[in-house]
Design an enzyme around this catalytic site. Structure first.
Site, PDB file in Angstrom:
ATOM      1  N   TRP A   1       0.828  -1.215   0.000  1.00 28.49           N
ATOM      2  CA  TRP A   1       0.000   0.000   0.000  1.00 28.49           C
ATOM      3  C   TRP A   1       0.858   1.259   0.000  1.00 28.49           C
ATOM      4  O   TRP A   1       0.322   2.359  -0.065  1.00 28.49           O
ATOM      5  CB  TRP A   1      -0.975  -0.009   1.166  1.00 28.49           C
ATOM      6  CG  TRP A   1      -0.367  -0.369   2.485  1.00 28.49           C
ATOM      7  CD1 TRP A   1       0.220   0.473   3.373  1.00 28.49           C
ATOM      8  CD2 TRP A   1      -0.279  -1.681   3.053  1.00 28.49           C
ATOM      9  NE1 TRP A   1       0.673  -0.228   4.457  1.00 28.49           N
ATOM     10  CE2 TRP A   1       0.366  -1.556   4.292  1.00 28.49           C
ATOM     11  CE3 TRP A   1      -0.694  -2.956   2.631  1.00 28.49           C
ATOM     12  CZ2 TRP A   1       0.623  -2.648   5.109  1.00 28.49           C
ATOM     13  CZ3 TRP A   1      -0.440  -4.037   3.452  1.00 28.49           C
ATOM     14  CH2 TRP A   1       0.203  -3.875   4.664  1.00 28.49           C
ATOM     15  N   ARG A   2       2.157   1.093   0.085  1.00 25.24           N
ATOM     16  CA  ARG A   2       3.015   2.280  -0.034  1.00 25.24           C
ATOM     17  C   ARG A   2       3.456   2.501  -1.475  1.00 25.24           C
ATOM     18  O   ARG A   2       4.213   3.426  -1.765  1.00 25.24           O
ATOM     19  CB  ARG A   2       4.235   2.137   0.887  1.00 25.24           C
ATOM     20  CG  ARG A   2       3.832   2.219   2.349  1.00 25.24           C
ATOM     21  CD  ARG A   2       5.016   2.278   3.273  1.00 25.24           C
ATOM     22  NE  ARG A   2       4.534   2.451   4.645  1.00 25.24           N
ATOM     23  CZ  ARG A   2       5.167   2.020   5.724  1.00 25.24           C
ATOM     24  NH1 ARG A   2       6.330   1.411   5.597  1.00 25.24           N
ATOM     25  NH2 ARG A   2       4.662   2.232   6.913  1.00 25.24           N
TER      26      ARG A   2
ATOM     27  N   GLU B   1      -5.699   0.768   5.379  1.00 23.07           N
ATOM     28  CA  GLU B   1      -5.837   1.346   6.721  1.00 23.07           C
ATOM     29  C   GLU B   1      -6.939   0.654   7.521  1.00 23.07           C
ATOM     30  O   GLU B   1      -6.846   0.508   8.730  1.00 23.07           O
ATOM     31  CB  GLU B   1      -6.106   2.855   6.632  1.00 23.07           C
ATOM     32  CG  GLU B   1      -4.894   3.666   6.223  1.00 23.07           C
ATOM     33  CD  GLU B   1      -3.722   3.528   7.196  1.00 23.07           C
ATOM     34  OE1 GLU B   1      -3.960   3.251   8.383  1.00 23.07           O
ATOM     35  OE2 GLU B   1      -2.575   3.665   6.750  1.00 23.07           O
TER      36      GLU B   1
ATOM     37  N   GLN C   1      -5.835  -2.967  14.422  1.00 23.86           N
ATOM     38  CA  GLN C   1      -5.750  -4.099  15.351  1.00 23.86           C
ATOM     39  C   GLN C   1      -5.229  -5.385  14.696  1.00 23.86           C
ATOM     40  O   GLN C   1      -5.500  -6.482  15.178  1.00 23.86           O
ATOM     41  CB  GLN C   1      -7.109  -4.371  16.009  1.00 23.86           C
ATOM     42  CG  GLN C   1      -7.532  -3.228  16.911  1.00 23.86           C
ATOM     43  CD  GLN C   1      -8.952  -3.357  17.344  1.00 23.86           C
ATOM     44  OE1 GLN C   1      -9.869  -3.254  16.526  1.00 23.86           O
ATOM     45  NE2 GLN C   1      -9.182  -3.552  18.619  1.00 23.86           N
ATOM     46  N   THR C   2      -4.517  -5.251  13.602  1.00 25.64           N
ATOM     47  CA  THR C   2      -4.003  -6.435  12.920  1.00 25.64           C
ATOM     48  C   THR C   2      -2.569  -6.177  12.464  1.00 25.64           C
ATOM     49  O   THR C   2      -2.257  -5.090  11.984  1.00 25.64           O
ATOM     50  CB  THR C   2      -4.884  -6.774  11.692  1.00 25.64           C
ATOM     51  OG1 THR C   2      -6.251  -6.817  12.128  1.00 25.64           O
ATOM     52  CG2 THR C   2      -4.524  -8.117  11.098  1.00 25.64           C
TER      53      THR C   2
ATOM     54  N   LEU D   1      -9.296 -12.712   8.718  1.00 20.04           N
ATOM     55  CA  LEU D   1      -8.637 -11.471   9.142  1.00 20.04           C
ATOM     56  C   LEU D   1      -9.220 -10.959  10.470  1.00 20.04           C
ATOM     57  O   LEU D   1      -8.579 -10.190  11.181  1.00 20.04           O
ATOM     58  CB  LEU D   1      -8.806 -10.417   8.041  1.00 20.04           C
ATOM     59  CG  LEU D   1      -7.922  -9.187   8.047  1.00 20.04           C
ATOM     60  CD1 LEU D   1      -6.448  -9.539   8.117  1.00 20.04           C
ATOM     61  CD2 LEU D   1      -8.177  -8.344   6.791  1.00 20.04           C
TER      62      LEU D   1
ATOM     63  N   TYR E   1      -9.484   8.093  13.148  1.00 20.15           N
ATOM     64  CA  TYR E   1      -8.146   7.635  12.760  1.00 20.15           C
ATOM     65  C   TYR E   1      -8.093   7.295  11.256  1.00 20.15           C
ATOM     66  O   TYR E   1      -7.223   7.785  10.529  1.00 20.15           O
ATOM     67  CB  TYR E   1      -7.729   6.398  13.583  1.00 20.15           C
ATOM     68  CG  TYR E   1      -6.530   5.763  12.962  1.00 20.15           C
ATOM     69  CD1 TYR E   1      -5.269   6.314  13.148  1.00 20.15           C
ATOM     70  CD2 TYR E   1      -6.661   4.667  12.104  1.00 20.15           C
ATOM     71  CE1 TYR E   1      -4.162   5.783  12.511  1.00 20.15           C
ATOM     72  CE2 TYR E   1      -5.574   4.129  11.464  1.00 20.15           C
ATOM     73  CZ  TYR E   1      -4.331   4.690  11.670  1.00 20.15           C
ATOM     74  OH  TYR E   1      -3.243   4.172  11.021  1.00 20.15           O
TER      75      TYR E   1
ATOM     76  N   ASP F   1      -3.138   6.476  16.252  1.00 18.27           N
ATOM     77  CA  ASP F   1      -3.602   5.146  16.673  1.00 18.27           C
ATOM     78  C   ASP F   1      -2.864   4.758  17.957  1.00 18.27           C
ATOM     79  O   ASP F   1      -2.153   5.577  18.548  1.00 18.27           O
ATOM     80  CB  ASP F   1      -3.387   4.118  15.550  1.00 18.27           C
ATOM     81  CG  ASP F   1      -1.904   3.860  15.277  1.00 18.27           C
ATOM     82  OD1 ASP F   1      -1.045   4.590  15.838  1.00 18.27           O
ATOM     83  OD2 ASP F   1      -1.597   2.927  14.517  1.00 18.27           O
TER      84      ASP F   1
ATOM     85  N   CYS G   1      15.475   2.235  22.087  1.00 17.75           N
ATOM     86  CA  CYS G   1      15.812   3.661  22.162  1.00 17.75           C
ATOM     87  C   CYS G   1      17.141   3.998  21.511  1.00 17.75           C
ATOM     88  O   CYS G   1      17.315   5.109  20.991  1.00 17.75           O
ATOM     89  CB  CYS G   1      15.793   4.123  23.614  1.00 17.75           C
ATOM     90  SG  CYS G   1      14.196   3.827  24.400  1.00 17.75           S
TER      91      CYS G   1
ATOM     92  N   CYS H   1      16.511   4.909  17.994  1.00 16.75           N
ATOM     93  CA  CYS H   1      15.348   5.773  17.767  1.00 16.75           C
ATOM     94  C   CYS H   1      15.765   7.137  17.227  1.00 16.75           C
ATOM     95  O   CYS H   1      16.649   7.798  17.801  1.00 16.75           O
ATOM     96  CB  CYS H   1      14.581   5.948  19.074  1.00 16.75           C
ATOM     97  SG  CYS H   1      13.187   7.078  18.897  1.00 16.75           S
TER      98      CYS H   1
ATOM     99  N   CYS I   1      13.504  12.841  23.715  1.00 15.03           N
ATOM    100  CA  CYS I   1      12.541  11.979  24.417  1.00 15.03           C
ATOM    101  C   CYS I   1      12.712  12.097  25.930  1.00 15.03           C
ATOM    102  O   CYS I   1      13.812  11.977  26.458  1.00 15.03           O
ATOM    103  CB  CYS I   1      12.718  10.530  23.977  1.00 15.03           C
ATOM    104  SG  CYS I   1      11.567   9.414  24.785  1.00 15.03           S
TER     105      CYS I   1
HETATM  106 FE1  SF4 Z   1      12.718   5.226  23.226  1.00  8.84          FE
HETATM  107 FE2  SF4 Z   1      11.505   7.580  23.408  1.00  8.84          FE
HETATM  108 FE3  SF4 Z   1      12.231   6.667  21.028  1.00  8.84          FE
HETATM  109 FE4  SF4 Z   1      10.218   5.518  22.308  1.00  8.84          FE
HETATM  110  S1  SF4 Z   1      10.274   7.625  21.541  1.00  8.84           S
HETATM  111  S2  SF4 Z   1      11.931   4.448  21.296  1.00  8.84           S
HETATM  112  S3  SF4 Z   1      10.882   5.682  24.448  1.00  8.84           S
HETATM  113  S4  SF4 Z   1      13.607   7.198  22.698  1.00  8.84           S
END
Ligand code: SF4
Length: 369
Positions: free
Chosen positions: A34-35, A47, A52-53, A90, A130, A148, A208, A211, A217
């Site tokens: 779908w991308r 979507e 929930q899947t 599904l 959503y 979501d 993290c 991330c 964060c």
């Molecule tokens: Fe970690 Fe914050 Fe990134 Fe979530 S948003 S993965 S808690 S650093």
């Protein structure tokens, strides 16, 4: 009085968040069917299925569904039975019915053109905030946030805030997401947030170190782990009754009542009468999870003459030709069982067969009803 909601300290912080997130998405987005499209109908289908899947489950269903219903008009013109048959396995069948109803409304009230704004989309039957935001941003570039469960988790951890008593957390987070959404690339931004929640900011073990927004964060993984959902266990016994030989073989199925609270109108294997189970007739045991209950389901093979061992029917019963099973709206559990017993056409390796396997141990679960 203005509603409090979490927000960045400066516009520069918001811009940094967006840039980091989108750069990460550009390099890490999963290659999903779908991308590859800008077709609003296809995006809407994806979507709806993704609610929930898991993505890995949706991919095949999405492809099959669009092969059978390539346009909104073809979906609107289809019988509900056909739509449910394509959705069978599904789970959460209300989504399929709502999508079908909404497609009919688009044809009847919008000349077949999908409304381009989230506000207009939410006026279609069964389309929630959503889904409307996801479709409007991805297909039409409207800068609205799609929040979501995954996105809620990312924002809650990122801002490190506890909900304000008496104020809906989702409302606060939606306001926060409204500030953040990228005006130039709103669809990519929303998909990037969902992707971050699904692949990095995981419910139990957020990654993290990898991330893209860890710099700002507030928690960086120092968060209260969500409480494990307590699962209930239930045992149940179903019967596989067959008659005739391949290729005319038929299976006895029962239709759930039209007013059933779950999966109305769908077809399933009949229940055994209590106390009639006999180990020598046992074919298979599967575990099947629906919301907070694990069902341990044992299937027994009965002959046509043994139908007195079936529990009283709550719906209609019918002999369904094995070759037609794939076109029936079967419940997910029924489809799973018929697949594993190699009764369902296409799952026997060498064409349809009613030969049976007899695995005895509980097997790993598939999600969904
Ligand atoms: Fe970690 Fe914050 Fe990134 Fe979530 S948003 S993965 S808690 S650093």
């Amino acid at each position: 009085m203005e509603l409090w909601y979490p927000r960045m300290e400066s516009k520069q912080d918001e811009a940094t968040f967006r840039e980091s997130l989108l750069a990460w998405f550009d390099g890490n987005a999963r290659d999903l069917p779908w991308r590859q499209t800008q077709d609003p109908y296809a995006i809407w289908v994806s979507e709806t299925m993704l609610q929930q899947t898991r993505v890995s489950v949706v991919v095949d269903y999405y492809t099959r569904f669009l092969t059978r219903f390539p346009t909104l008009q073809s979906l609107a013109a289809a019988d509900e039975t056909e739509v449910l048959a394509q959705w069978s396995g599904l789970g959460y069948y209300r989504r399929a019915r709502a999508l079908h109803e909404a497609a009919k409304a688009v044809v009847a009230e919008h000349k077949g053109e999908i409304p381009r704004s989230a506000a207009a989309l939410t006026r279609l039957p069964g389309v929630g905030i959503y889904t409307a935001a996801a479709v409007a941003s991805i297909a039409f570039g409207e800068p609205v946030p799609a929040v979501d469960g995954n996105v809620e988790r990312v924002l809650t951890r990122y801002f490190g805030h506890e909900p304000v008593p008496g104020v809906a957390r989702s409302g606060q987070l939606r306001r926060a997401a409204e500030d953040l959404v990228d005006r130039q690339r709103p669809g990519d931004f929303n998909q990037a947030m969902m992707e971050l929640g699904a692949t990095v900011c995981l419910p139990r073990s957020p990654q993290c170190l990898t991330c893209p927004v860890r710099g700002g964060c507030a928690t960086r993984g120092e968060h209260a782990a969500p409480r494990t959902k307590k699962m209930l266990s239930r045992k149940t016994a179903l019967a596989l009754v067959q008659r005739r030989q391949w290729p005319r073989a038929e299976v006895l199925l029962e239709q759930r009542p039209a007013d059933a609270s779950q999966m109305p109108g769908m077809w399933e294997l009949p229940l055994m009468k209590e106390g009639q189970e006999n180990e020598s007739m046992q074919l298979l045991t599967v575990r099947h999870s629906i919301t907070n209950t694990n069902y341990y389901v044992t299937v027994y093979g009965l002959t046509v003459n043994e139908q007195k061992m079936l529990a009283r029917s709550t719906g209609d019963r019918a002999w369904v030709p094995v070759l037609d099973l794939n076109d029936q709206p079967l419940t997910g559990l029924t489809r799973k069982i018929l697949k594993r017993l190699k009764v369902l056409p296409g799952y026997s390796g060498a064409g349809p067969t009613v030969s049976l396997e007899m695995p005895r141990d509980p097997e790993p679960d598939l999600v969904g009803a």
